[in-house]
Design a protein around this motif. Structure first.
Motif, PDB file in Angstrom:
ATOM      1  N   PHE A 240       0.970  -1.314  -0.174  1.00 40.40           N
ATOM      2  CA  PHE A 240      -0.095  -0.115   0.121  1.00 40.40           C
ATOM      3  C   PHE A 240       0.869   1.370  -0.003  1.00 40.40           C
ATOM      4  CE2 PHE A 240      -2.223  -3.523   2.466  1.00 40.40           C
ATOM      5  CZ  PHE A 240      -3.333  -3.770   1.468  1.00 40.40           C
ATOM      6  N   ALA A 241       2.151   1.211  -0.610  1.00 39.37           N
ATOM      7  CA  ALA A 241       2.898   2.566  -0.704  1.00 39.37           C
ATOM      8  C   ALA A 241       2.116   3.376  -1.468  1.00 39.37           C
ATOM      9  CB  ALA A 241       4.055   1.946  -1.103  1.00 39.37           C
ATOM     10  N   HIS A 242       1.449   3.162  -2.363  1.00 39.73           N
ATOM     11  CA  HIS A 242       0.684   4.259  -3.185  1.00 39.73           C
ATOM     12  C   HIS A 242      -0.988   4.141  -3.201  1.00 39.73           C
ATOM     13  CE1 HIS A 242       4.705   4.963  -5.057  1.00 39.73           C
ATOM     14  NE2 HIS A 242       4.556   3.526  -5.211  1.00 39.73           N
ATOM     15  N   ALA A 243      -1.331   4.033  -1.858  1.00 44.95           N
ATOM     16  CA  ALA A 243      -2.601   3.607  -1.481  1.00 44.95           C
ATOM     17  C   ALA A 243      -3.121   4.890  -0.857  1.00 44.95           C
ATOM     18  CB  ALA A 243      -2.816   2.290  -0.794  1.00 44.95           C
ATOM     19  N   THR A 244      -4.365   5.220  -1.018  1.00 45.02           N
ATOM     20  CA  THR A 244      -4.920   6.339  -0.174  1.00 45.02           C
ATOM     21  C   THR A 244      -6.479   6.096  -0.085  1.00 45.02           C
ATOM     22  OG1 THR A 244      -5.555   7.588  -2.027  1.00 45.02           O
ATOM     23  CG2 THR A 244      -3.556   8.105  -0.889  1.00 45.02           C
ATOM     24  N   TRP A 245      -7.248   6.771   1.165  1.00 42.52           N
ATOM     25  CA  TRP A 245      -8.472   6.678   1.156  1.00 42.52           C
ATOM     26  C   TRP A 245      -9.113   7.841   0.368  1.00 42.52           C
ATOM     27  CZ3 TRP A 245     -10.737   2.358   3.197  1.00 42.52           C
ATOM     28  CH2 TRP A 245      -9.641   1.251   3.912  1.00 42.52           C
ATOM     29  N   VAL A 246     -10.261   7.701  -0.164  1.00 39.66           N
ATOM     30  CA  VAL A 246     -10.822   9.164  -1.015  1.00 39.66           C
ATOM     31  C   VAL A 246     -12.247   8.995  -1.090  1.00 39.66           C
ATOM     32  CG1 VAL A 246      -9.116   8.654  -2.835  1.00 39.66           C
ATOM     33  CG2 VAL A 246     -11.055   7.263  -2.822  1.00 39.66           C
ATOM     34  N   PRO A 247     -12.752   9.394   0.503  1.00 40.82           N
ATOM     35  CA  PRO A 247     -14.223   9.401   0.482  1.00 40.82           C
ATOM     36  C   PRO A 247     -14.932  10.280  -0.438  1.00 40.82           C
ATOM     37  CG  PRO A 247     -12.845   9.909   2.599  1.00 40.82           C
ATOM     38  CD  PRO A 247     -11.982  10.012   1.517  1.00 40.82           C
ATOM     39  N   GLY A 248     -16.157   9.648  -0.926  1.00 45.60           N
ATOM     40  CA  GLY A 248     -16.938  10.433  -1.768  1.00 45.60           C
ATOM     41  C   GLY A 248     -16.442  10.004  -3.427  1.00 45.60           C
ATOM     42  N   GLN A 249     -15.362   9.371  -3.565  1.00 53.31           N
ATOM     43  CA  GLN A 249     -14.909   9.293  -4.711  1.00 53.31           C
ATOM     44  C   GLN A 249     -15.380   7.921  -5.662  1.00 53.31           C
ATOM     45  OE1 GLN A 249     -11.100  10.672  -5.975  1.00 53.31           O
ATOM     46  NE2 GLN A 249     -11.124  12.079  -4.192  1.00 53.31           N
ATOM     47  N   GLY A 250     -16.086   7.054  -4.628  1.00 51.20           N
ATOM     48  CA  GLY A 250     -16.519   5.796  -4.971  1.00 51.20           C
ATOM     49  C   GLY A 250     -15.223   4.609  -4.840  1.00 51.20           C
ATOM     50  N   PRO A 251     -15.650   3.317  -5.408  1.00 51.79           N
ATOM     51  CA  PRO A 251     -14.838   2.324  -5.226  1.00 51.79           C
ATOM     52  C   PRO A 251     -13.787   2.298  -6.333  1.00 51.79           C
ATOM     53  CG  PRO A 251     -16.931   1.600  -6.378  1.00 51.79           C
ATOM     54  CD  PRO A 251     -17.040   3.040  -5.962  1.00 51.79           C
ATOM     55  N   ASP A 252     -12.821   1.594  -5.789  1.00 54.06           N
ATOM     56  CA  ASP A 252     -11.470   1.453  -6.751  1.00 54.06           C
ATOM     57  C   ASP A 252     -11.679   0.338  -8.098  1.00 54.06           C
ATOM     58  OD1 ASP A 252      -8.895   1.334  -7.757  1.00 54.06           O
ATOM     59  OD2 ASP A 252      -8.081   0.885  -6.176  1.00 54.06           O
ATOM     60  N   GLU A 253     -12.196   1.198  -9.242  1.00 55.18           N
ATOM     61  CA  GLU A 253     -12.453   0.114 -10.192  1.00 55.18           C
ATOM     62  C   GLU A 253     -11.489  -0.457 -11.038  1.00 55.18           C
ATOM     63  OE1 GLU A 253     -15.494  -1.146 -10.910  1.00 55.18           O
ATOM     64  OE2 GLU A 253     -16.649   0.078  -9.749  1.00 55.18           O
ATOM     65  N   ASN A 254     -10.137   0.420 -10.745  1.00 56.10           N
ATOM     66  CA  ASN A 254      -8.944   0.018 -11.236  1.00 56.10           C
ATOM     67  C   ASN A 254      -8.438  -1.511 -10.714  1.00 56.10           C
ATOM     68  OD1 ASN A 254      -6.321   0.484 -12.993  1.00 56.10           O
ATOM     69  ND2 ASN A 254      -5.507   0.653 -11.000  1.00 56.10           N
ATOM     70  N   SER A 255      -8.423  -1.540  -9.543  1.00 50.32           N
ATOM     71  CA  SER A 255      -8.164  -2.627  -8.734  1.00 50.32           C
ATOM     72  C   SER A 255      -9.260  -3.875  -8.724  1.00 50.32           C
ATOM     73  CB  SER A 255      -7.915  -2.574  -7.355  1.00 50.32           C
ATOM     74  OG  SER A 255      -6.803  -1.546  -6.993  1.00 50.32           O
ATOM     75  N   LEU A 256     -10.358  -3.486  -9.117  1.00 55.68           N
ATOM     76  CA  LEU A 256     -11.582  -4.418  -9.151  1.00 55.68           C
ATOM     77  C   LEU A 256     -11.740  -5.065 -10.361  1.00 55.68           C
ATOM     78  CD1 LEU A 256     -14.724  -2.501  -7.394  1.00 55.68           C
ATOM     79  CD2 LEU A 256     -13.891  -4.837  -6.617  1.00 55.68           C
ATOM     80  N   PHE A 257     -11.054  -4.397 -11.430  1.00 61.97           N
ATOM     81  CA  PHE A 257     -11.119  -5.170 -12.603  1.00 61.97           C
ATOM     82  C   PHE A 257     -10.306  -6.368 -12.697  1.00 61.97           C
ATOM     83  CE2 PHE A 257      -8.982  -5.173 -16.933  1.00 61.97           C
ATOM     84  CZ  PHE A 257      -9.915  -6.082 -17.566  1.00 61.97           C
ATOM     85  N   GLY A 258      -8.917  -6.156 -11.584  1.00 55.50           N
ATOM     86  CA  GLY A 258      -7.925  -7.473 -11.678  1.00 55.50           C
ATOM     87  C   GLY A 258      -8.808  -8.520 -10.849  1.00 55.50           C
ATOM     88  N   VAL A 259      -9.519  -8.186  -9.853  1.00 52.67           N
ATOM     89  CA  VAL A 259      -9.923  -9.193  -8.870  1.00 52.67           C
ATOM     90  C   VAL A 259     -10.836  -9.777  -9.547  1.00 52.67           C
ATOM     91  CG1 VAL A 259     -11.374  -9.229  -6.586  1.00 52.67           C
ATOM     92  CG2 VAL A 259      -9.480  -7.771  -6.763  1.00 52.67           C
ATOM     93  N   ARG A 260     -11.860  -9.185 -10.353  1.00 51.58           N
ATOM     94  CA  ARG A 260     -12.920  -9.846 -11.210  1.00 51.58           C
ATOM     95  C   ARG A 260     -12.260 -10.827 -12.440  1.00 51.58           C
ATOM     96  NH1 ARG A 260     -16.179  -4.192 -10.920  1.00 51.58           N
ATOM     97  NH2 ARG A 260     -17.147  -4.682  -8.874  1.00 51.58           N
ATOM     98  N   SER A 261     -11.202 -10.428 -12.929  1.00 53.86           N
ATOM     99  CA  SER A 261     -10.583 -11.332 -13.830  1.00 53.86           C
ATOM    100  C   SER A 261     -10.018 -12.401 -13.081  1.00 53.86           C
ATOM    101  CB  SER A 261      -9.338 -10.568 -14.424  1.00 53.86           C
ATOM    102  OG  SER A 261      -9.800  -9.565 -15.240  1.00 53.86           O
ATOM    103  N   LEU A 262      -9.546 -12.366 -11.791  1.00 53.70           N
ATOM    104  CA  LEU A 262      -9.074 -13.635 -11.206  1.00 53.70           C
ATOM    105  C   LEU A 262     -10.141 -14.437 -10.517  1.00 53.70           C
ATOM    106  CD1 LEU A 262      -6.348 -11.369  -8.923  1.00 53.70           C
ATOM    107  CD2 LEU A 262      -5.974 -13.810 -10.244  1.00 53.70           C
TER     108      LEU A 262
END
Length: 412
Positions: free
Chosen positions: A381-403
């Motif tokens: 999580f060196a490049h991870a942040t919490w972003v209230p109000g901006q919705g889920p992380d679809e960039n990461s979710l794409f990979g999870v759904r592929s897996l």
């Protein structure tokens, strides 16, 4: 329990030899239960926010135990003053080694800060970015975590780096361009993840390629140069199915099904969380020795079902079971009925089911003492942040759904 462990002194730490990706400098305590990784403050902040305010997300992460600060201790006396409770367990050599390593870290931090200060005088898009070929991170901080490989006899490990976009907002232009090129030519582009590293006990077809502990190690170049959108399922299959290690088709499908269950839980949590993670990973671990894996499953399968099971009345799996894998009376692997039916679903028929539910502390200790079957953790999580109000992380979710799709195919 691991949460009751004291954070170890730095001089007692040993190089961690199960890392399949990431920076050098990772360490473990002598028992191998803790994992100590150099990190930046942003990663510490992300962990602390998760464990304070986002318990469902924190459950996806390795257990966070705190941080070690490697300061410029001038002599052994300073070490003794800073950690008096641990001094009696440290040899003179360990104390001296702690001083040496702390000073080296301080020197690394000073050099990194100087380079950062020089870079900040230039416009961001003109910063000359250089890849970190040394794989060392200059920092005076380390995060102390549960070691995901602890408790296994021969852990198989796969690091899946998530995302099509791999760079954070503050990345220099050259780094963005370099990482975008990686995405373009790897499965980060086609599937939203790539194999960053893999370690398989008795893996591959050539025993001469095994290391001294009997592992076939697939480094980052394997995921970049060999794995592609056409063979990704088969390549991950090498992680799961392995006749040389006595992991046959039935046992491998059961492991894949267990990972499907956890991957769906990861998807659910990420879809309800507001984060942005760049170059985070999912770390897959399971017992790579087929005989030890079957023994672990047997130990987590009671000799008597908790209640009589019939086709008309399915047995629910306990919520705290380590896996959805169980055995019947003949020692045969029982696969869950349908994808996702393992941890949170039901199994029909006359099968044995682990039942460890309850809040009793003795139950926790008994559960922790059982050999581990598998683990899935979200890491880096060196490049991870919490972003209230901006919705889920679809960039990461794409990979999870592929897996999820890939492991469902492997479980069929």
């Amino acid at each position: 329990m691991i949460s009751n462990r004291e954070i170890p002194k730095h001089a007692d730490l040993q190089p961690y030899n199960f890392a399949v990706a990431g920076h050098d400098g990772t360490l473990c305590d002598p028992e191998g239960e803790l994992f100590i990784k150099p990190c930046v403050q942003q990663e510490i902040d992300f962990y602390e926010k998760a464990f304070k305010d986002h318990p469902a997300f924190a459950d996806l992460m390795p257990e966070y135990l705190g941080t070690l600060v490697l300061n410029d201790a001038s002599d052994v006396h300073d070490i003794e003053e800073q950690i008096p409770a641990a001094v009696e367990h440290m040899t003179q050599h360990f104390k001296e080694e702690a001083v040496r390593m702390a000073k080296q870290h301080v020197a690394d931090v000073a050099a990194a800060e100087a380079a950062k200060a020089a870079a900040e005088t230039q416009p961001k898009d003109n910063i000359k970015w250089k890849p970190n070929k040394s794989r060392k991170i200059a920092t005076d901080k380390s995060v102390v975590l549960e070691n995901a490989a602890y408790g296994f006899k021969r852990p198989n490990i796969l690091d899946a780096k998530l995302g099509q976009r791999l760079w954070a907002d503050d990345a220099p232009l050259e780094k963005r361009q370099r990482f975008d090129e990686i995405t373009k030519v790897t499965t980060n582009g086609s599937h939203g993840f790539r194999i960053a590293g893999m370690r398989v006990y008795k893996g591959g077809d050539n025993p001469e390629e095994w290391d001294q502990e009997g592992y076939k190690v697939y480094n980052k170049d394997h995921g970049r140069l060999v794995v592609n959108k056409d063979n990704i399922v088969q390549e991950i299959g090498k992680f799961i199915f392995n006749p040389r290690a006595n992991i046959d088709e039935d046992l491998g499908r059961a492991v894949a099904e267990a990972f499907v269950n956890d991957l769906k839980r990861v998807e659910q949590v990420l879809a309800s969380s507001e984060t942005r993670m760049y170059s985070a990973s999912l770390l897959f671990t399971f017992e790579g020795d087929g005989d030890a894996l079957r023994e672990a499953i047997e130990q987590q399968t009671p000799t008597t079902p908790p209640k009589e099971a019939t086709k008309k009345e399915p047995i629910p799996l306990a919520s705290r079971v380590d896996s959805g894998i169980v055995m019947d009376g003949d020692g045969e692997i029982i696969l869950p009925t349908g994808h996702g039916a393992g941890l949170n679903g039901v199994i029909e028929g006359d099968v044995k089911v682990l039942e460890l539910a309850g809040d009793d502390e003795d139950d926790d200790e008994d559960f922790a003492s059982l050999p581990k079957i598998y683990s899935l953790k979200l890491i880096d999580f060196a490049h991870a942040t919490w972003v209230p109000g901006q919705g889920p992380d679809e960039n990461s979710l794409f990979g999870v759904r592929s897996l999820i799709k890939i492991f469902e195919e492997l479980a069929e």
